[in-house]
Design an enzyme around this catalytic site. Structure first.
Site: not given
Lengths: 162, 576
Positions: B502, B318, B365, B360, B298, B281, B357, B278
């Site tokens: 989190c 990102s 993808e 996710e 994240c 990037e 999550k 990251e």
């Protein structure tokens, strides 16, 4: 159509919500899903809130009305005169529950708190007609009248159109 | 100061205080259901009623301010009868399937039934009947168990500013649901699970993966491994009555081994890896005139939010996969190769503080040739249930260490679990990469704390880097508006959907001790400050991974395996 309705109201002002819902229902006869989404965007509130308000008030409906609207009075006098049986009979005959519309869109069945015609209880109102002291036996005959009307060939309209 | 009496006890209360808070200050408990600290009282549930001398009816103590000379009785027969009746009515319109309920022994309705000594069914009658919504990948909604307190509605609408659910219909038909009563999967919901944390019953709960995990562990052909997110180690102790903020990393590792996991890895390893990717990037975007500001990626709740609401800004996010997805991807490529295991046999289980999550991990993808990076996600709560069933007494477990090489981590990774942590970790590495020098003081106080938006300007080698940290998705609106207007001054923005990050994720233990969040945060900062290495680029295992496998950060192999892309979900929602 919505643009003409919406332009009477300031955008992003949630106090306009109910007035907008009323105007949209006036124009469409009910509140279509797409219109509720458009209202949510225009007023700037979540769709869930718009849907919540639309389902809270009895005046709003989320499905289009049938061609004929049947209202069964469930007021006290009618209740004493067994209007519950009338309602059940209509539900059985039409195959829908109160608040629903038949699949052929011919009838919408609703209940009302009191029509105000207690002297002829139990009362059923269909469009502009009032059926007083109605009995379960009469129901198929009355419904048939409206079904027959629908089945009539629409000659008159075609003639007048020319 | 106002003088009053509650149950004949003299109380000095501040002006503007509610009767509820005044009573609490002298150790008098008043039950509440709809009440939410820091939000305007609705007074809807009436369970907090008290008797105030001179007033005709009973008064909701959560919504009534104290007054000079007020005489309050919180325990009169009238109060007790009223409260008991309310509980009885709620209970009789509830499935009462406590024995087979996921919230058994952790349910506010059950507590109230016990507290008010319910011993008979006085109001047996028609019960509401609603289908369970299992449409989403992360959560289940069971409106039959809903007691209509409205805490989820307010959390979703007022705190998270999503408004996926609201009260609909009225009277007996009242129901908290999505627009048109459709599935959560086609609503505005981002699956953050904040509603689960405030639900008094099991009307809102996670979609459990524990059966899948147990089956995988029993499957001899599978190589089942676990990884643990930073925030889980700081909260799981609460489920075992350990002091708030206990760091239970060692017991967690042992417990997972005893459950049957072949290896136990640390998501913190991949957090360090995320920072390398990251930060690289970010530097590329800044030096090569890329899209700025750049957002962190994240938090899958945040990613889902921007996909659903502002897909036109997705180029600002990102492309890095989130840490546990990176860990999974590395396990099924580098690790599989190194260990000579067929990657198709590796089954990666992530233990996460998070409900999104789960969604996710099911994203197309994030899988390669029908092989998902992560196969199952367990919330902290689900893991506790699995420990219980397996007869694992957590408090008595010896400590153990993570397996390597995906078990090594730095202090920078530990703080990923709290709002501002990803930013701080990224700054430590970006500073070194840009300036070629190492930071002496690695702590960035500007990005710590519970403010909704934290921003700062960090000078690095003559370049003023403007950063912001968005703590809770409800605070994102103005930041996105600025970008759309072309007025954003920021280079880099961290977003966490859950308030606090989190550590307060939707998969965390359900407790209402208000000081728990601060303690969990402190635990993560303590882990960081005690580490020998506190910068992600100092992680030797990660360095080795680049030498042996990835080559350059953001290089071709890294892009294939560690980066992802997003989709326009606004379009999908509009047509559903």
């Amino acid at each position: 159509m919505e643009n003409r309705i919406f332009e009477h109201y300031t955008p992003k002002d949630r106090s306009n919500l109910i007035a907008l819902l009323q105007d949209v229902q006036e124009a469409y006869g009910y509140l279509p899903e797409g219109q509720l989404k458009a209202i949510a965007e225009y007023v700037g509130i979540p769709l869930s809130t718009v849907y919540g308000v639309a389902t809270f008030y009895n005046q709003f409906r989320l499905t289009p009305l049938g061609k004929n609207v049947i209202r069964v009075c469930r007021g006290t006098a009618c209740h004493v005169k067994n209007s519950a049986n009338i309602l059940t009979a209509l539900e059985t005959e039409l195959g829908v529950k109160a608040g629903q519309t038949t699949r052929d869109k011919l009838f919408t069945l609703e209940t009302v708190a009191c029509i105000g015609a207690c002297s002829i209880a139990p009362v059923v109102n269909i469009n502009e007609e009032y059926y007083g002291r109605i009995t379960v036996k009469e129901i198929p005959k009355i419904l048939n009248k409206y079904k027959k009307e629908e089945a009539k060939p629409k000659v008159e309209q075609e003639v007048s159109a020319e | 100061m106002i003088e009053m009496t509650i149950n004949n006890i003299k109380v000095k209360a501040e002006e503007g205080m509610t009767i509820l808070d005044a009573a609490k200050s002298v150790g008098i408990h008043i039950p509440t259901l709809c009440h939410m600290k820091d939000l305007f009282p609705t007074g809807a549930c009436r369970i907090c009623v008290v008797e105030v001398e001179g007033m005709r009816g009973l008064t909701p103590s959560c919504a009534y301010p104290v007054m000079e000379g007020m005489k309050v009785d919180t325990n009169s027969v009238r109060v007790r009868t009223a409260r008991k009746t309310i509980v009885e009515l709620l209970v009789e319109n509830h499935p009462q399937d406590c024995l087979v309920c996921v919230r058994n022994k952790n349910c506010e309705l059950q507590d109230l039934a016990e507290r008010y000594n319910l011993r008979e069914h006085r109001f047996v009658g028609e019960k509401k009947d609603h289908a369970i919504d299992v449409s989403s990948a992360s959560m289940e909604r069971d409106p039959a168990k809903c007691i209509l307190c409205g805490r989820c509605v307010r959390t979703c609408g007022d705190i998270q500013k999503i408004g996926a659910i609201d009260f609909t219909n009225r009277g007996f038909k009242s129901n908290v649901t999505t627009p048109f009563n459709k599935g959560l999967n086609v609503s505005d919901c981002i699956l953050c699970g904040q509603c689960i944390l405030v639900c008094p019953t099991a009307a809102l709960r996670e979609k459990s993966h524990s059966k899948d995990v147990m089956n995988a562990i029993r499957d001899k052909k599978k190589y089942v491994v676990a990884q643990i997110a930073p925030a889980v180690r700081a909260s799981i102790g609460e489920e075992y009555n350990l002091p708030l903020g206990t760091n239970a990393t060692g017991q967690l590792v042992t417990g997972l081994r005893r459950l049957g996991f072949k290896k136990v890895f640390d998501t913190n390893f991949a957090a360090d890896l995320t920072i390398i990717e990251e930060a690289t990037e970010l530097i590329n975007r800044v030096t090569k005139a890329g899209d700025l500001p750049m957002f962190t990626s994240c938090c899958p709740g945040w990613v889902k939010y921007i996909e659903q609401n502002r897909p036109q800004l997705l180029k600002h996010v990102s492309s890095c996969k989130s840490p546990h997805e990176m860990e999974g991807a590395v396990l099924k490529t580098y690790y599989a190769k190194k260990m000579g295991i067929n990657p198709k046999d590796i089954y990666v289980v992530s233990v996460m503080p998070c409900t999104v999550k789960k969604f996710e991990s099911s994203r197309p993808e994030l899988s390669e040739e029908h092989m998902a990076d992560v196969d199952a996600v367990l919330t902290t709560r689900e893991l506790v249930r699995m420990f219980k069933m397996a007869g694992i007494d957590f408090n008595d477990l010896p400590e153990d260490e993570f397996d390597n090489p995906l078990g090594e981590s730095t202090g920078a990774a530990a703080i990923f679990g709290t709002s501002g942590g990803v930013m701080e970790a990224a700054l430590r590495t970006a500073y070194a990469k840009i300036s070629g020098k190492e930071l002496e003081n690695v702590e960035f106080q500007e990005v710590r704390g519970m403010d909704g938006i934290k921003s700062a300007t960090i000078p690095i080698n003559g370049l003023d880097v403007n950063i912001a940290v968005v703590n809770g998705i409800g605070n994102i609106g103005s930041i996105l508006d600025e970008i759309e207007r072309g007025e954003s001054k920021y280079h880099f923005i961290e977003v966490m959907a859950c308030p606090g990050g989190c550590i307060n994720g939707g998969g965390q233990p359900i407790h209402s001790k208000p000081e728990k969040l601060k303690k969990r945060v402190q635990t993560l900062y303590d882990i960081d400050s005690k580490m020998k290495t506190r910068k992600s680029h100092e992680n030797e295992s990660v360095q080795k991974l680049y030498r042996e496998f990835f080559g350059e950060p953001n290089g071709h192999v890294a892009h294939e395996i560690l980066h992802t892309h997003y989709c326009d979900r606004k379009k999908i929602l509009e047509h559903s």
